[in-house]
Design a protein around this motif. Structure first.
Motif, PDB file in Angstrom:
ATOM      1  N   TYR A   1       0.799  -1.109  -0.069  1.00  0.00           N
ATOM      2  CA  TYR A   1      -0.052  -0.080   0.023  1.00  0.00           C
ATOM      3  C   TYR A   1       0.754   1.213   0.037  1.00  0.00           C
ATOM      4  O   TYR A   1       1.752   1.331   0.857  1.00  0.00           O
ATOM      5  CB  TYR A   1      -0.914  -0.036   1.117  1.00  0.00           C
ATOM      6  CG  TYR A   1      -1.831  -1.171   1.572  1.00  0.00           C
ATOM      7  CD1 TYR A   1      -3.353  -0.843   0.962  1.00  0.00           C
ATOM      8  CD2 TYR A   1      -1.593  -2.340   1.858  1.00  0.00           C
ATOM      9  CE1 TYR A   1      -4.158  -1.765   0.927  1.00  0.00           C
ATOM     10  CE2 TYR A   1      -2.428  -3.493   1.463  1.00  0.00           C
ATOM     11  CZ  TYR A   1      -3.737  -3.322   1.362  1.00  0.00           C
ATOM     12  OH  TYR A   1      -4.495  -4.436   1.346  1.00  0.00           O
ATOM     13  N   PHE A   2       0.507   2.182  -0.821  1.00  0.00           N
ATOM     14  CA  PHE A   2       1.447   3.400  -0.823  1.00  0.00           C
ATOM     15  C   PHE A   2       0.628   4.580  -1.518  1.00  0.00           C
ATOM     16  O   PHE A   2      -0.226   4.510  -2.340  1.00  0.00           O
ATOM     17  CB  PHE A   2       2.737   3.094  -1.734  1.00  0.00           C
ATOM     18  CG  PHE A   2       2.463   2.793  -3.299  1.00  0.00           C
ATOM     19  CD1 PHE A   2       2.190   3.754  -4.140  1.00  0.00           C
ATOM     20  CD2 PHE A   2       2.190   1.405  -3.560  1.00  0.00           C
ATOM     21  CE1 PHE A   2       2.165   3.289  -5.595  1.00  0.00           C
ATOM     22  CE2 PHE A   2       2.265   1.009  -5.003  1.00  0.00           C
ATOM     23  CZ  PHE A   2       1.792   2.222  -5.810  1.00  0.00           C
ATOM     24  N   SER A   3       1.055   5.694  -0.973  1.00  0.00           N
ATOM     25  CA  SER A   3       0.571   6.869  -1.437  1.00  0.00           C
ATOM     26  C   SER A   3       1.505   8.056  -2.364  1.00  0.00           C
ATOM     27  O   SER A   3       2.459   8.279  -1.791  1.00  0.00           O
ATOM     28  CB  SER A   3       0.107   7.530  -0.173  1.00  0.00           C
ATOM     29  OG  SER A   3      -0.541   8.902  -0.753  1.00  0.00           O
ATOM     30  N   CYS A   4       1.156   7.997  -3.685  1.00  0.00           N
ATOM     31  CA  CYS A   4       2.066   8.988  -4.290  1.00  0.00           C
ATOM     32  C   CYS A   4       1.488  10.286  -4.586  1.00  0.00           C
ATOM     33  O   CYS A   4       1.863  11.204  -5.167  1.00  0.00           O
ATOM     34  CB  CYS A   4       2.375   8.405  -5.613  1.00  0.00           C
ATOM     35  SG  CYS A   4       3.513   6.885  -5.615  1.00  0.00           S
ATOM     36  N   ASN A   5       0.023  10.474  -4.112  1.00  0.00           N
ATOM     37  CA  ASN A   5      -0.937  11.610  -4.490  1.00  0.00           C
ATOM     38  C   ASN A   5      -1.529  11.670  -3.107  1.00  0.00           C
ATOM     39  O   ASN A   5      -1.953  10.831  -2.422  1.00  0.00           O
ATOM     40  CB  ASN A   5      -1.868  11.481  -5.379  1.00  0.00           C
ATOM     41  CG  ASN A   5      -1.237  11.273  -6.690  1.00  0.00           C
ATOM     42  OD1 ASN A   5      -0.626  12.378  -7.466  1.00  0.00           O
ATOM     43  ND2 ASN A   5      -1.412  10.199  -7.405  1.00  0.00           N
ATOM     44  N   LEU A   6      -1.383  13.043  -2.439  1.00  0.00           N
ATOM     45  CA  LEU A   6      -1.909  13.365  -1.109  1.00  0.00           C
ATOM     46  C   LEU A   6      -3.294  13.075  -1.006  1.00  0.00           C
ATOM     47  O   LEU A   6      -4.361  13.251  -1.868  1.00  0.00           O
ATOM     48  CB  LEU A   6      -1.756  14.714  -0.877  1.00  0.00           C
ATOM     49  CG  LEU A   6      -0.397  15.397  -0.807  1.00  0.00           C
ATOM     50  CD1 LEU A   6      -0.378  16.967  -0.706  1.00  0.00           C
ATOM     51  CD2 LEU A   6       0.521  14.523   0.241  1.00  0.00           C
ATOM     52  N   LEU A   7      -3.662  12.225   0.151  1.00  0.00           N
ATOM     53  CA  LEU A   7      -5.044  11.600   0.481  1.00  0.00           C
ATOM     54  C   LEU A   7      -5.408  10.612  -0.530  1.00  0.00           C
ATOM     55  O   LEU A   7      -6.502  10.042  -0.293  1.00  0.00           O
ATOM     56  CB  LEU A   7      -6.029  12.850   0.324  1.00  0.00           C
ATOM     57  CG  LEU A   7      -5.837  13.918   1.434  1.00  0.00           C
ATOM     58  CD1 LEU A   7      -6.966  14.914   1.312  1.00  0.00           C
ATOM     59  CD2 LEU A   7      -5.343  13.376   2.736  1.00  0.00           C
TER      60      LEU A   7
ATOM     61  N   TYR B   1       4.966   9.314  -0.779  1.00  0.00           N
ATOM     62  CA  TYR B   1       4.960   9.891   0.445  1.00  0.00           C
ATOM     63  C   TYR B   1       4.753   8.796   1.716  1.00  0.00           C
ATOM     64  O   TYR B   1       5.452   9.120   2.674  1.00  0.00           O
ATOM     65  CB  TYR B   1       3.649  10.624   0.551  1.00  0.00           C
ATOM     66  CG  TYR B   1       3.601  11.996  -0.422  1.00  0.00           C
ATOM     67  CD1 TYR B   1       4.288  13.032  -0.149  1.00  0.00           C
ATOM     68  CD2 TYR B   1       3.035  11.805  -1.790  1.00  0.00           C
ATOM     69  CE1 TYR B   1       4.225  14.152  -0.896  1.00  0.00           C
ATOM     70  CE2 TYR B   1       2.976  13.003  -2.529  1.00  0.00           C
ATOM     71  CZ  TYR B   1       3.673  14.113  -2.203  1.00  0.00           C
ATOM     72  OH  TYR B   1       3.746  15.213  -2.930  1.00  0.00           O
ATOM     73  N   ASN B   2       4.096   8.027   1.520  1.00  0.00           N
ATOM     74  CA  ASN B   2       3.878   6.751   2.518  1.00  0.00           C
ATOM     75  C   ASN B   2       3.757   5.460   1.999  1.00  0.00           C
ATOM     76  O   ASN B   2       3.242   5.296   0.762  1.00  0.00           O
ATOM     77  CB  ASN B   2       2.734   7.137   3.487  1.00  0.00           C
ATOM     78  CG  ASN B   2       2.740   8.351   4.284  1.00  0.00           C
ATOM     79  OD1 ASN B   2       2.382   9.528   3.924  1.00  0.00           O
ATOM     80  ND2 ASN B   2       3.631   8.206   5.310  1.00  0.00           N
ATOM     81  N   CYS B   3       4.513   4.621   2.592  1.00  0.00           N
ATOM     82  CA  CYS B   3       4.228   2.970   2.030  1.00  0.00           C
ATOM     83  C   CYS B   3       3.971   1.883   3.354  1.00  0.00           C
ATOM     84  O   CYS B   3       4.921   2.226   4.496  1.00  0.00           O
ATOM     85  CB  CYS B   3       5.334   2.733   1.351  1.00  0.00           C
ATOM     86  SG  CYS B   3       5.582   1.185   0.440  1.00  0.00           S
ATOM     87  N   ALA B   4       3.351   1.018   3.254  1.00  0.00           N
ATOM     88  CA  ALA B   4       3.169   0.020   4.011  1.00  0.00           C
ATOM     89  C   ALA B   4       2.896  -1.366   3.572  1.00  0.00           C
ATOM     90  O   ALA B   4       2.390  -1.222   2.381  1.00  0.00           O
ATOM     91  CB  ALA B   4       2.171   0.377   5.223  1.00  0.00           C
ATOM     92  N   VAL B   5       3.255  -2.488   3.880  1.00  0.00           N
ATOM     93  CA  VAL B   5       3.200  -3.814   3.517  1.00  0.00           C
ATOM     94  C   VAL B   5       2.016  -4.589   4.615  1.00  0.00           C
ATOM     95  O   VAL B   5       2.398  -4.603   5.809  1.00  0.00           O
ATOM     96  CB  VAL B   5       4.396  -4.719   3.444  1.00  0.00           C
ATOM     97  CG1 VAL B   5       3.955  -5.778   3.011  1.00  0.00           C
ATOM     98  CG2 VAL B   5       5.291  -4.003   2.374  1.00  0.00           C
ATOM     99  N   MET B   6       0.831  -4.966   3.986  1.00  0.00           N
ATOM    100  CA  MET B   6       0.112  -5.878   4.781  1.00  0.00           C
ATOM    101  C   MET B   6      -0.057  -7.299   4.320  1.00  0.00           C
ATOM    102  O   MET B   6      -0.212  -7.531   3.480  1.00  0.00           O
ATOM    103  CB  MET B   6      -1.413  -5.309   4.781  1.00  0.00           C
ATOM    104  CG  MET B   6      -2.405  -5.842   5.650  1.00  0.00           C
ATOM    105  SD  MET B   6      -4.032  -5.120   5.176  1.00  0.00           S
ATOM    106  CE  MET B   6      -4.044  -3.485   5.646  1.00  0.00           C
ATOM    107  N   GLY B   7       0.429  -8.144   5.618  1.00  0.00           N
ATOM    108  CA  GLY B   7       0.426  -9.642   5.199  1.00  0.00           C
ATOM    109  C   GLY B   7      -0.682 -10.276   6.008  1.00  0.00           C
ATOM    110  O   GLY B   7      -0.733 -10.062   7.339  1.00  0.00           O
ATOM    111  N   CYS B   8      -1.757 -10.851   5.211  1.00  0.00           N
ATOM    112  CA  CYS B   8      -2.817 -11.284   6.043  1.00  0.00           C
ATOM    113  C   CYS B   8      -3.528 -12.529   4.878  1.00  0.00           C
ATOM    114  O   CYS B   8      -3.103 -12.365   3.841  1.00  0.00           O
ATOM    115  CB  CYS B   8      -3.964 -10.524   6.525  1.00  0.00           C
ATOM    116  SG  CYS B   8      -4.595  -9.356   5.290  1.00  0.00           S
TER     117      CYS B   8
END
Length: 526
Positions: A232-238, A519-526
């Protein structure tokens, strides 16, 4: 799709187009020509047809064997067929770190699931709130007569409110999910499906929708070691994108409903359990926005015990730890908190030995590490790290753990105020770091407390003192997200490398037109 929720799937990039046209698709093609339909419109005929279904159950089970040719069952021994289906429901992959089944096994299980659902009495394509945009089942044959009969049967059932026994039967059928198997075996089959398919499954009926939204499947998958990591990542605000590296699919999350103050503030992100948390600041206070893959919605209102920003964090299953950062007054903190995504609660844990902000956090060997950061009265990046033992609830300082960056020595580095937090990630309990200036990848030697250079980063991994570049662990691979800068836009690229396969050799997973600054990035494992 639903990402396990109801995220709408976009077209796959060219590099993944062939993959997306295989069995991994957002809709199923199933055979309906042999499906017996109820043609009588009166309730008594409908019940008689049901009894006929029960008498013909042996023939239906034989039909299921065509779906799973690998299942070895003695056709003469009818009593063993139920046991064979039980064995199918608990098949596990030799690679528990992946989705839980091989591609062939996954395809067979999904075909079994759809076949059984179509043979039940439940309408397959009813519109469910939140999932009405999903087309679950597509056929390659005309079925005008089937469409005409289906609504008639459903309307008859609604009209005959006086028949209490019939309603009880319907309720029992619904709770069993897949009627021939029962609820427990139905859930066992669903556990082996990809989380990409849960959006389609949830749109089958309200029982499936309730099961998906309950989160039970994800809890059971976690306990069985079935993990699919999405980025999951954001390259555009919001705005947030999700990428499934197994099926090479892009998904767009709903836009965050936040004000301009939050949009322009420093933000941290964290994926834990089935949630994506984004931390920022509004006009007068810190705020946390939570995205849930179970509901495909953003919500706010969650409060930490000690609100903060610019902290280090990491997650392990359903828990996460946040340490350090700054409070609303700008004071650098040494305190830390643990978040449990299952209960939605925050608890304070012992404080670190050193206060720090703009640090990074990772889990390694079941322990939480805080690396780097800027301390009180210190203009350079801290070189020490601290590790928290969840069993003993104690912190331990590790001197000189931070690798030298920018090609310089630890005493001659870019001021910490200009640098991004350390770019670190853990794969198979091994710690890796990215040197953004030298464009190198390094590995930490736990025994020697030293770093070894392994190779280079992708050519187009561009950053501004480490800002705008994401370096994350995604299952058994490392992921670098970034791209070359361009006026009026850019290209975002996702490159991956599996450390166990040898020196860094980056493979381009996908790319698309987008803002090239992450801007932000995270990895979700489920």
């Amino acid at each position: 799709m639903l990402e396990g929720s109801c995220i709408a799937s976009k077209e796959s990039p060219a590099s993944c187009e062939q993959e997306s046209q295989r069995t991994f698709s957002t809709s199923y093609v199933v055979e309906l020509s042999g499906k017996r339909r109820i043609e009588d419109e009166d309730v008594e005929s409908r019940k008689a047809a049901r009894l006929l279904d029960a008498n013909d159950s042996q023939q239906e089970m034989e039909g299921l064997l065509e779906v799973l040719p690998s299942l070895q069952i003695d056709q003469s021994d009818k009593e063993n067929q139920a046991e064979a289906l039980t064995d199918i429901s608990v098949m596990q992959s030799d690679h528990p770190g992946q989705s839980g089944l091989s591609a062939l096994q996954t395809d067979q299980t999904e075909r079994l699931l759809v076949r059984l659902v179509l043979q039940s009495d439940h309408p397959v394509q009813q519109q469910v709130a939140g999932f009405s945009d999903l087309s679950v089942v597509q056929t390659d044959q005309p079925y005008t007569q089937q469409q005409e009969n289906g609504p008639q049967e459903f309307s008859i059932m609604q009209a005959n409110q006086a028949d209490c026994q019939d309603q009880e039967d319907e309720k029992a059928d619904s709770s069993s999910l897949i009627n021939p198997l029962g609820r427990e075996l139905s859930i066992s089959c669903l556990l082996h499906c990809s989380r990409s398919d849960y959006g389609n499954i949830a749109s089958l009926n309200k029982s499936f929708l309730s099961l998906i939204r309950s989160g039970l499947l994800y809890k059971l998958r976690r306990s069985m070691g079935f993990v699919e990591d999405w980025v999951y990542f954001s390259c555009n605000l919001l705005e947030w994108e999700a990428f499934d590296p197994i099926r090479c699919r892009w998904m767009h999350l709903p836009r965050m409903n936040a004000n301009e103050c939050f949009m322009c503030s420093d933000k941290e992100s964290l994926a834990v359990g089935t949630q994506l948390l984004v931390f920022g600041k509004e006009i007068e206070s810190h705020v946390i926005y939570k995205y849930s893959i179970l509901s495909n919605m953003w919500t706010s209102g969650m409060k930490m015990n000690a609100p903060r920003c610019l902290f280090g964090s990491a997650s392990l299953g359903e828990i996460a730890i946040l340490a350090g950062g700054c409070d609303p007054a700008g004071k650098i903190l040494s305190s830390a908190e643990l978040y449990n995504s299952e209960t939605g609660t925050w608890s304070t844990i012992p404080s670190m030995h050193k206060a720090r902000k703009m640090c990074s956090g990772v889990f390694m060997d079941g322990k939480f590490y805080v690396i780097g950061g800027r301390g009180i009265g210190n203009t350079n990046m801290l070189t020490c790290a601290e590790v928290y033992d969840l069993a003993t609830k104690t912190w331990r300082v590790i001197p000189d753990m931070l690798p030298a960056r920018n090609g310089g020595t630890r005493g001659n580095e870019t001021p910490a105020a200009a640098e991004a937090p350390p770019l670190v990630a853990v794969v198979n309990n091994e710690l890796y770091a990215a040197d953004y200036a030298q464009k190198e990848v390094r590995k930490y030697d736990k025994e020697k407390n030293a770093w070894n250079t392994l190779g280079g980063l992708p050519e187009d991994a561009v950053s501004m003192n480490g800002w705008g570049l994401a370096f994350r662990a995604c299952g058994d691979r490392l992921i670098v997200i970034g791209g070359p800068r361009a006026l009026g836009g850019g290209m975002i690229e996702l490159n991956s490398w599996v450390p166990s396969e040898g020196p860094p050799k980056w493979n381009l997973l996908a790319k698309k037109q987008s803002g090239s600054f992450v801007y932000n990035c995270a990895v979700m494992g489920c």
